[in-house]
Structures are given as C-alpha cells and as structure tokens.
Scaffold this motif. Structure first.
Motif, short mmCIF file in Angstrom:
data_model
loop_
_atom_site.label_atom_id
_atom_site.label_comp_id
_atom_site.label_asym_id
_atom_site.label_seq_id
_atom_site.Cartn_x
_atom_site.Cartn_y
_atom_site.Cartn_z
N ASP A 33 -17.13 2.52 -3.54
CA ASP A 33 -17.28 2.54 -2.18
C ASP A 33 -16.43 1.61 -1.55
N PHE A 34 -15.27 2.03 -0.68
CA PHE A 34 -14.69 1.04 -0.14
C PHE A 34 -14.87 1.17 1.63
N SER A 35 -16.05 1.18 2.15
CA SER A 35 -16.34 1.32 3.14
C SER A 35 -15.97 -0.09 3.86
N ARG A 36 -16.15 -1.04 3.10
CA ARG A 36 -16.06 -2.72 3.50
C ARG A 36 -14.67 -2.74 4.14
N TYR A 37 -13.65 -1.95 3.75
CA TYR A 37 -12.45 -2.14 4.30
C TYR A 37 -12.07 -1.18 5.55
N GLU A 38 -13.26 -0.45 6.27
CA GLU A 38 -13.08 0.33 7.25
C GLU A 38 -12.07 -0.01 8.26
N GLY A 39 -11.10 0.78 8.60
CA GLY A 39 -10.24 0.35 9.99
C GLY A 39 -8.89 -0.36 9.41
N LEU A 40 -8.86 -0.32 8.04
CA LEU A 40 -7.65 -1.06 7.56
C LEU A 40 -6.64 -0.11 6.88
N ALA A 41 -6.79 1.13 7.04
CA ALA A 41 -5.70 2.06 6.55
C ALA A 41 -4.51 1.75 7.10
N GLY A 42 -3.43 1.87 6.14
CA GLY A 42 -2.03 1.32 6.53
C GLY A 42 -1.77 -0.15 6.14
N ASP A 43 -2.61 -0.80 5.96
CA ASP A 43 -2.33 -2.29 5.48
C ASP A 43 -2.30 -2.30 4.10
N ARG A 44 -0.81 -2.27 3.57
CA ARG A 44 -0.31 -2.28 2.44
C ARG A 44 -1.01 -3.07 1.15
N PHE A 45 -1.36 -4.48 1.86
CA PHE A 45 -2.02 -5.26 0.74
C PHE A 45 -3.37 -4.87 0.43
#
Length: 253
Positions: A179-191
C-alpha cells in the motif's frame, strides 16, 4: 464474455491439464476494487498461467504489434489477445507511452485488476532486472494496492526463442499487498516513483528467489548480444534490490 469463454472453456482447461500449477498466497488478491498485479517476467506464458489462477479478470497491457498485424492471421491474433484480457500498448515512447499509462490508471480506478511487468520485457537469463517507474505512477494516480506476483518455471515451459511449450510443473506466488497511500499526491516525483518501484522489485526478488540486477532488462539484452558478438563491455557493480529500495529521507513526510 469472450474472456470467460477463453478462460473456462477453450484455453483454461487445456492449460490446467498439461501444466499443473501450485498456487501460493491467492488470498492476497483483493476480492473487489482496483489493484495492480506486478509480476516478474520470464516468458510469454506468464500472461496465460497467472490469470488462469485468479478468480477475477486480469487485464494486461501488451505490445501493440499483437493487434496491428495485417491480414487474416493478424485478425486472429487480435481476437485471441483481446480474448485473453490484453490491451495494446505502444512502447515507442513519448505521448503513446503516456496514453498507455493513462489507460492502465483508468482501469485500476474503475475497479479492475491490472497485470503488469515492471521490468518492461522478458528477462533474458532468468534473473530479475530493474523495474520501470510506470508501475509506481499507476499506483500513485489510481490509489490501487500492488500485489507482487512471482512466476516459477514458465521459462522452462516457454524458453525465449522457442515456439514450443514443454510440460513442466509450475508455481505462482502472490505476495502481501503493498500500500503506497502514504505517498498520495506525490505522483510525478521521480525520487518517490523510483523508490516505490524499487520496493516492488525487492518484494519480487524475495518472493521469486531470483538474483537481482540493477540494470534494465532491455540493456541486459544489449550487453548479452554484444558479448555474443565478441565484445565485452564493462558493467559497473550494482547495488542490491534492498539497498535500491531505500527511500531518501528528504523526500518522505
């Protein structure tokens, strides 16, 4: 309708009879809602044996060439690959690649199971190679969990370059959902996308038992071809998948 006929009437019974398959961890597949089944890729046969062991329909992106060949043979191929749940993806890059990612994201958002191979192409030697970040982008934009899937033995059934399928016992292992919901809103961040992809590849390495190589499979094919031609290019030492999966502290939180 065509998908279920292919799975339960035409192809499924034959595959189950000739290739008995052990299934581990099927309970890790969500019973409903969108999710991504991210698998290692040893052979073309992967896209046939894995969906056969999943109760729900699994949709795979596939090379656009499978759908665009002219003539009657091309029509049969298009019918067949559509029937087994695949949709065309243009791998030439640019806007075409983005359109394929958008289609995959829409499928997961709509509640479908998406099958994908993060390596982008089949392993040339049975090892596990660096994943492309498209799987991370789809996970972040769709909100779907990622279920790692390890195929064991399909490279012996359908070796690269062989048109024959050989009887072998197979195994399909489904890992715990990531589950990667902790990174919600960070699509596009290549790192972040690279870290997520490496975490998926590390899970696949543990699940499959494959040796991990931190270069792309396409590059590995080039190196193997060069070696076969008598050229021995230098390949720098690669970090382990576990090291590669570490998320930069400055990018989290």
């Amino acid at each position: 309708m065509l998908y279920w006929l292919m799975k339960w009437v035409f192809i499924g019974p034959l595959l189950k009879t000739l290739w008995p398959t052990k299934v581990v961890g099927a309970e890790n597949i969500p019973e409903s809602g969108g999710a991504i089944l991210a698998g290692n890729h040893l052979a073309v046969a992967d896209s046939f044996f894995m969906p056969l062991r999943v109760k729900r329909k699994v949709t795979f992106p596939a090379k656009s060439e499978y759908f665009t060949e002219p003539g009657f043979k091309g029509l049969l191929k298009k019918w067949f690959f559509t029937g087994v749940g695949q949709f065309p993806i243009d791998r030439s890059g640019g806007n075409a690649a983005q359109a394929a990612l958008d289609t995959a994201t829409r499928l997961v958002k709509a509640g479908h199971l998406l099958g994908i191979y993060p390596e982008g192409t089949r392993s040339p030697d049975g090892r596990l190679y660096k994943g492309k970040t498209g799987v991370a982008r789809i996970a972040l934009e769709s909100g779907g969990v990622v279920v790692p899937v390890a195929m064991i033995g399909t490279d012996k059934v359908n070796p690269i370059g062989s048109k024959m399928w050989w009887p072998r016992r197979l195994e399909v292992r489904f890992g715990k959902p990531l589950d990667f919901s902790r990174y919600e809103g960070l699509a596009g961040d290549r790192f972040i996308e690279r870290s997520i992809t490496d975490e998926i590849m590390y899970a696949l390495m543990e699940l499959s038992g494959q040796e991990y190589v931190d270069i792309y499979a396409a590059k590995a094919k080039e190196l193997l071809a060069a070696e076969a031609a008598g050229v021995k290019p230098e390949v720098p030492a690669q970090p382990s998948a576990k090291d590669a999966a570490r998320v930069p502290e400055s990018k989290v939180g």
